[in-house]
Design a protein around this motif. Sequence first.
Motif, PDB file in Angstrom:
ATOM      1  N   VAL A  75      16.914  56.100  98.861  1.00 55.64           N
ATOM      2  CA  VAL A  75      17.399  56.715  97.625  1.00 55.64           C
ATOM      3  C   VAL A  75      17.178  55.773  96.442  1.00 55.64           C
ATOM      4  N   GLY A  76      17.533  54.512  96.601  1.00 55.78           N
ATOM      5  CA  GLY A  76      17.340  53.554  95.521  1.00 55.78           C
ATOM      6  C   GLY A  76      15.882  53.427  95.115  1.00 55.78           C
ATOM      7  N   PHE A  77      14.995  53.401  96.104  1.00 56.08           N
ATOM      8  CA  PHE A  77      13.573  53.265  95.801  1.00 56.08           C
ATOM      9  C   PHE A  77      13.035  54.487  95.068  1.00 56.08           C
ATOM     10  N   ILE A  78      13.494  55.674  95.451  1.00 53.77           N
ATOM     11  CA  ILE A  78      13.023  56.890  94.787  1.00 53.77           C
ATOM     12  C   ILE A  78      13.563  56.976  93.363  1.00 53.77           C
ATOM     13  N   GLU A  79      14.860  56.794  93.205  1.00 57.84           N
ATOM     14  CA  GLU A  79      15.451  56.976  91.879  1.00 57.84           C
ATOM     15  C   GLU A  79      14.999  55.898  90.902  1.00 57.84           C
ATOM     16  N   GLU A  80      14.859  54.666  91.359  1.00 60.79           N
ATOM     17  CA  GLU A  80      14.372  53.615  90.461  1.00 60.79           C
ATOM     18  C   GLU A  80      12.904  53.845  90.102  1.00 60.79           C
ATOM     19  N   GLY A 104      12.911  46.369  75.998  1.00 61.69           N
ATOM     20  CA  GLY A 104      12.723  46.921  77.346  1.00 61.69           C
ATOM     21  C   GLY A 104      14.053  47.272  77.992  1.00 61.69           C
ATOM     22  N   LEU A 105      15.050  46.393  77.797  1.00 58.80           N
ATOM     23  CA  LEU A 105      16.386  46.664  78.328  1.00 58.80           C
ATOM     24  C   LEU A 105      16.987  47.911  77.696  1.00 58.80           C
ATOM     25  N   ILE A 106      16.840  48.028  76.398  1.00 58.55           N
ATOM     26  CA  ILE A 106      17.432  49.161  75.679  1.00 58.55           C
ATOM     27  C   ILE A 106      16.807  50.471  76.128  1.00 58.55           C
ATOM     28  N   TYR A 107      15.490  50.512  76.211  1.00 58.25           N
ATOM     29  CA  TYR A 107      14.841  51.788  76.538  1.00 58.25           C
ATOM     30  C   TYR A 107      15.017  52.185  78.003  1.00 58.25           C
ATOM     31  N   ILE A 108      15.030  51.228  78.920  1.00 60.72           N
ATOM     32  CA  ILE A 108      15.304  51.611  80.312  1.00 60.72           C
ATOM     33  C   ILE A 108      16.758  52.048  80.450  1.00 60.72           C
ATOM     34  N   ALA A 109      17.647  51.446  79.664  1.00 62.45           N
ATOM     35  CA  ALA A 109      19.050  51.882  79.674  1.00 62.45           C
ATOM     36  C   ALA A 109      19.165  53.318  79.183  1.00 62.45           C
ATOM     37  N   CYS A 110      18.374  53.677  78.196  1.00 62.19           N
ATOM     38  CA  CYS A 110      18.376  55.061  77.698  1.00 62.19           C
ATOM     39  C   CYS A 110      17.872  56.022  78.767  1.00 62.19           C
ATOM     40  N   VAL A 111      16.799  55.663  79.455  1.00 63.61           N
ATOM     41  CA  VAL A 111      16.291  56.502  80.555  1.00 63.61           C
ATOM     42  C   VAL A 111      17.366  56.643  81.632  1.00 63.61           C
ATOM     43  N   ALA A 112      17.987  55.527  81.996  1.00 68.42           N
ATOM     44  CA  ALA A 112      19.021  55.549  83.036  1.00 68.42           C
ATOM     45  C   ALA A 112      20.219  56.394  82.609  1.00 68.42           C
ATOM     46  N   LEU A 113      20.573  56.341  81.338  1.00 62.64           N
ATOM     47  CA  LEU A 113      21.656  57.174  80.832  1.00 62.64           C
ATOM     48  C   LEU A 113      21.319  58.650  81.008  1.00 62.64           C
ATOM     49  N   THR A 142      27.192  55.976  85.805  1.00 65.64           N
ATOM     50  CA  THR A 142      26.327  55.772  84.642  1.00 65.64           C
ATOM     51  C   THR A 142      26.138  54.288  84.336  1.00 65.64           C
ATOM     52  N   PRO A 143      27.216  53.504  84.228  1.00 63.21           N
ATOM     53  CA  PRO A 143      26.974  52.061  84.023  1.00 63.21           C
ATOM     54  C   PRO A 143      26.188  51.420  85.170  1.00 63.21           C
ATOM     55  N   MET A 144      26.385  51.894  86.393  1.00 63.87           N
ATOM     56  CA  MET A 144      25.653  51.325  87.522  1.00 63.87           C
ATOM     57  C   MET A 144      24.159  51.652  87.434  1.00 63.87           C
ATOM     58  N   HIS A 145      23.817  52.901  87.084  1.00 63.08           N
ATOM     59  CA  HIS A 145      22.400  53.243  86.930  1.00 63.08           C
ATOM     60  C   HIS A 145      21.750  52.377  85.855  1.00 63.08           C
ATOM     61  N   ILE A 146      22.466  52.144  84.784  1.00 62.56           N
ATOM     62  CA  ILE A 146      21.939  51.280  83.729  1.00 62.56           C
ATOM     63  C   ILE A 146      21.765  49.860  84.263  1.00 62.56           C
ATOM     64  N   ALA A 147      22.769  49.356  84.961  1.00 63.80           N
ATOM     65  CA  ALA A 147      22.704  47.988  85.487  1.00 63.80           C
ATOM     66  C   ALA A 147      21.559  47.813  86.477  1.00 63.80           C
ATOM     67  N   PHE A 148      21.354  48.781  87.380  1.00 69.01           N
ATOM     68  CA  PHE A 148      20.261  48.665  88.346  1.00 69.01           C
ATOM     69  C   PHE A 148      18.919  48.527  87.637  1.00 69.01           C
ATOM     70  N   SER A 149      18.742  49.278  86.574  1.00 69.59           N
ATOM     71  CA  SER A 149      17.438  49.366  85.914  1.00 69.59           C
ATOM     72  C   SER A 149      17.146  48.221  84.966  1.00 69.59           C
ATOM     73  N   VAL A 174      11.475  46.338  93.008  1.00 68.51           N
ATOM     74  CA  VAL A 174      12.016  46.134  94.358  1.00 68.51           C
ATOM     75  C   VAL A 174      13.467  45.663  94.289  1.00 68.51           C
ATOM     76  N   VAL A 175      13.756  44.711  93.412  1.00 67.42           N
ATOM     77  CA  VAL A 175      15.130  44.201  93.283  1.00 67.42           C
ATOM     78  C   VAL A 175      16.068  45.322  92.836  1.00 67.42           C
ATOM     79  N   ALA A 176      15.669  46.076  91.815  1.00 61.17           N
ATOM     80  CA  ALA A 176      16.500  47.189  91.331  1.00 61.17           C
ATOM     81  C   ALA A 176      16.739  48.210  92.438  1.00 61.17           C
ATOM     82  N   SER A 177      15.709  48.497  93.202  1.00 65.06           N
ATOM     83  CA  SER A 177      15.815  49.481  94.279  1.00 65.06           C
ATOM     84  C   SER A 177      16.748  49.015  95.389  1.00 65.06           C
TER      85      SER A 177
END
Length: 186
Positions: A75-80, A104-113, A142-149, A174-177
């Motif tokens: 699941v982590g590998f697919i969603e990330e 990069g952090l801001i825009y991936i956080a937006c995608v994750a949101l 939501t904060p966790m999805h942002i943190a993973f990414s 790989v680390v995020a996944s």
Amino acid sequence: MFKMILVMLSFVFGLLCIRQIRTYDVHEQEPLLKMVAVSVWGGIMSVALSLFLYHLLQTNGVTIRAGFPFSYLYVGFIEELGKLAALFLCWPLIRNEMDEPTDGLIYIACVALGFSLIENYFYAAAQPGINLLIAIRLIICTPMHIAFSMFMGMAFFWAMRCKGGWSTLMGAYVVASIYHALYDIF
């Protein structure tokens, strides 16, 4: 009604996370309109790509089995991957804005949101009534999805703006996944 309040609360938590990340953007803060666009487009595309990958796996007999925690590993590998691919799809929109690593952090956080809000809505809609697990999930995810990414956001900047950043991006994926998978298992 209460579930939609929880979904909105998850949105507020996500916005607070992004607002905090945005304060680290010392040179030039990202335009809010582009951040909203990346949240919407990136959210839709990341969910669509993840659902497509889940469908491919299910077609080939790979499913999450109840009571078997390690089936959650993928699941982590697919969603990330879905979130990272969505960030690449947003690149034409944000190319001129990507001038420092924080971007990069801001825009991936937006995608994750965007991803998390869509996922939270579907989880809330699928569950009859209110239970504690859904309530906790809608607030924490939501904060966790942002943190993973976050790992991928920084690496995305290096890959797109610096030579030799592609291996860093793959490592960050790989680390995020793995973090995402461990979160899902526990």
